[in-house]
Design an enzyme around this catalytic site. Structure first.
Site, PDB file in Angstrom:
ATOM      1  N   TRP A 102       0.831  -1.213   0.000  1.00  0.00           N
ATOM      2  CA  TRP A 102       0.000   0.000   0.000  1.00  0.00           C
ATOM      3  C   TRP A 102       0.860   1.256   0.000  1.00  0.00           C
ATOM      4  CZ3 TRP A 102      -4.350  -0.778  -2.077  1.00  0.00           C
ATOM      5  CH2 TRP A 102      -4.952  -2.029  -1.954  1.00  0.00           C
ATOM      6  N   ASP A 171      -2.018   6.724   6.347  1.00  0.00           N
ATOM      7  CA  ASP A 171      -3.065   5.796   5.913  1.00  0.00           C
ATOM      8  C   ASP A 171      -3.274   4.810   7.058  1.00  0.00           C
ATOM      9  OD1 ASP A 171      -4.568   3.751   4.883  1.00  0.00           O
ATOM     10  OD2 ASP A 171      -3.371   3.459   3.064  1.00  0.00           O
ATOM     11  N   LYS A 195     -13.088  -1.809   6.720  1.00  0.00           N
ATOM     12  CA  LYS A 195     -12.405  -2.737   7.631  1.00  0.00           C
ATOM     13  C   LYS A 195     -12.927  -2.529   9.057  1.00  0.00           C
ATOM     14  CE  LYS A 195      -8.883  -2.052   4.280  1.00  0.00           C
ATOM     15  NZ  LYS A 195      -8.728  -3.323   3.633  1.00  0.00           N
TER      16      LYS A 195
HETATM   17  N1  PMP Z   1      -4.604   1.416   2.080  1.00  0.00           N
HETATM   18  C1  PMP Z   1      -4.649   0.266   2.783  1.00  0.00           C
HETATM   19  C2  PMP Z   1      -3.750   0.117   3.971  1.00  0.00           C
HETATM   20  C3  PMP Z   1      -5.508  -0.757   2.388  1.00  0.00           C
HETATM   21  O1  PMP Z   1      -5.546  -1.893   3.071  1.00  0.00           O
HETATM   22  C4  PMP Z   1      -6.346  -0.572   1.254  1.00  0.00           C
HETATM   23  C5  PMP Z   1      -7.327  -1.625   0.782  1.00  0.00           C
HETATM   24  N2  PMP Z   1      -7.219  -2.861   1.255  1.00  0.00           N
HETATM   25  C6  PMP Z   1      -6.252   0.631   0.552  1.00  0.00           C
HETATM   26  C7  PMP Z   1      -5.387   1.606   1.004  1.00  0.00           C
HETATM   27  C8  PMP Z   1      -7.076   0.883  -0.670  1.00  0.00           C
HETATM   28  O2  PMP Z   1      -8.402   1.014  -0.307  1.00  0.00           O
HETATM   29  P1  PMP Z   1      -9.567   1.117  -1.392  1.00  0.00           P
HETATM   30  O3  PMP Z   1      -9.749  -0.253  -1.956  1.00  0.00           O
HETATM   31  O4  PMP Z   1     -10.725   1.563  -0.544  1.00  0.00           O
HETATM   32  O5  PMP Z   1      -9.165   2.102  -2.402  1.00  0.00           O
END
Ligand code: PMP
Length: 360
Positions: A102, A171, A195
């Protein structure tokens, strides 16, 4: 109908009490004769729902008064671009810590807006650790420092923040509300809802007021943090049902005793599961024990030819979504706030029975 234990990394399990309350209110929300899904987002009823969700976040995370709470759209992935678009204007450099998949995605998007200074990276350790704070090479000219405090795929989590004058942008998608945080140490926190907050559809953003001044008028209006704050997250139609359900989750968490209380349960869930993995000859977790995630627990089987049997038998035992992310394979148990201790115990019991059956 039997509900299973759902170990999905997101969209993830929601508290059953919350789903039941939503079910009771589905056709007629508090006597207005319609579902929340059918309400105008400008109605006083929906505004009260939005205000309650914001208050829930403020109370649970003790958010200081000089921060705005916003519900945005487009997932946390949109924020990967929206953050540099808003906060890096007038700067040439942004600083990013690289701790996993990420972080890398966030870096890729940011590099479209500014030069990205990678302060440190655990890529060489296959993202199984977090670079030591003393080795972070933070460029003081940067617009901000970006970190991902819980890498959902790698199962790596850290809570120490560096001493820096740069605004810290984090994040917290897969760790928010699972442990205490000091919001005043951050300039911006963001987290996809799916989550620990509620169903997919909204992204929580907690932003310090001074950061709003960085957003320039030439940004797309629906991306502009300042405009979003001025319009109470409602430049356009917000994801009303997602926000409503988030409000119910926050109410549930407050009734349980808040973040302080659930953190103790989360510590115990993670302790039991890692102890099972570490004491096994079949299962192992590659992450540096100092940085193991409390929320996402990846593990591999010594004999990979048993993977399919593990997943199929787990599913039969009512334990779903244990397969690891497609990029890393193996298994992963996501044990967010809504996963009760009994779910983790059921998983541990299954893992032990599976070991015995296959001679480990
Ligand atoms: N950041 C983290 C730490 C994630 O776990 C995720 C999705 N699993 C995201 C960003 C991206 O999220 P989205 O699918 O809502 O764009």
């Amino acid at each position: 109908m039997a509900r299973v234990y759902n170990f999905s990394s997101g969209p993830a399990a929601l508290p059953e009490e919350v789903l039941k309350k939503a079910q009771r209110e589905m056709l007629d929300w508090q006597g207005v004769g319609m579902s929340v899904m059918e309400m105008s987002h400008r109605s006083k009823e929906f505004i009260s729902i939005l205000d309650a969700a914001k208050k829930g976040i403020r109370d649970l995370l003790h958010v200081p008064d000089n921060y705005e709470i916003l519900f945005m759209q487009g997932g946390a992935s949109t924020l990967f671009a929206q953050i540099p678009a808003n906060l890096a204007q007038g700067f040439t450099t942004v600083s990013y810590l690289d701790t996993g998949v990420w972080s890398s995605k966030a870096i890729k998007e940011a590099s479209k807006y500014a030069n990205v200074n990678i302060v440190a990276s655990s890529k060489e350790q296959k993202y199984t650790s977090v670079p030591n704070l003393v080795d972070w090479n933070i460029n003081p000219e940067s617009a901000y420092l970006h970190i991902v405090q819980n890498e959902t795929i790698g199962g790596v989590e850290f809570d120490q923040l560096p001493e820096t004058d740069l605004p810290i942008v984090a994040d917290l998608s897969s760790t928010i509300l699972s442990r205490k945080i000091d919001v005043s140490k951050y300039a911006l926190i963001y987290a996809g809802a799916q989550k620990n907050i509620g169903p997919v559809g909204s992204v929580l953003v907690i932003i310090r007021n001074d950061m709003l001044e960085r957003s320039q008028d030439d940004l797309p209006t629906v991306w502009n943090f300042k405009q979003l704050a001025l319009n109470d997250s409602m430049i356009n139609t917000p994801p009303t049902y997602s926000i409503y359900l988030a409000g119910l989750v926050l109410e549930w968490l407050l009734e349980l005793g808040g973040v302080e209380q659930i953190e103790q349960v989360n510590i115990e869930k993670a302790r039991r599961l890692y102890q099972k993995i570490d004491s096994s000859r079949l299962y192992s977790n590659p992450v540096d024990p100092n940085y193991r995630s409390r929320m996402n627990v990846p593990f591999i089987l010594a004999d990979e030819s048993l993977n399919q049997a593990f997943l199929a038998e787990a599913e039969n035992a009512g334990l779903k979504n244990l397969s690891g992310h497609r990029s890393v394979g193996g298994m992963r148990a996501s044990i967010y706030n809504a996963m009760p201790l009994s779910g983790v115990d059921a998983l541990i019991e299954f893992m032990s029975a599976f070991e015995r059956k296959y001679g480990y």
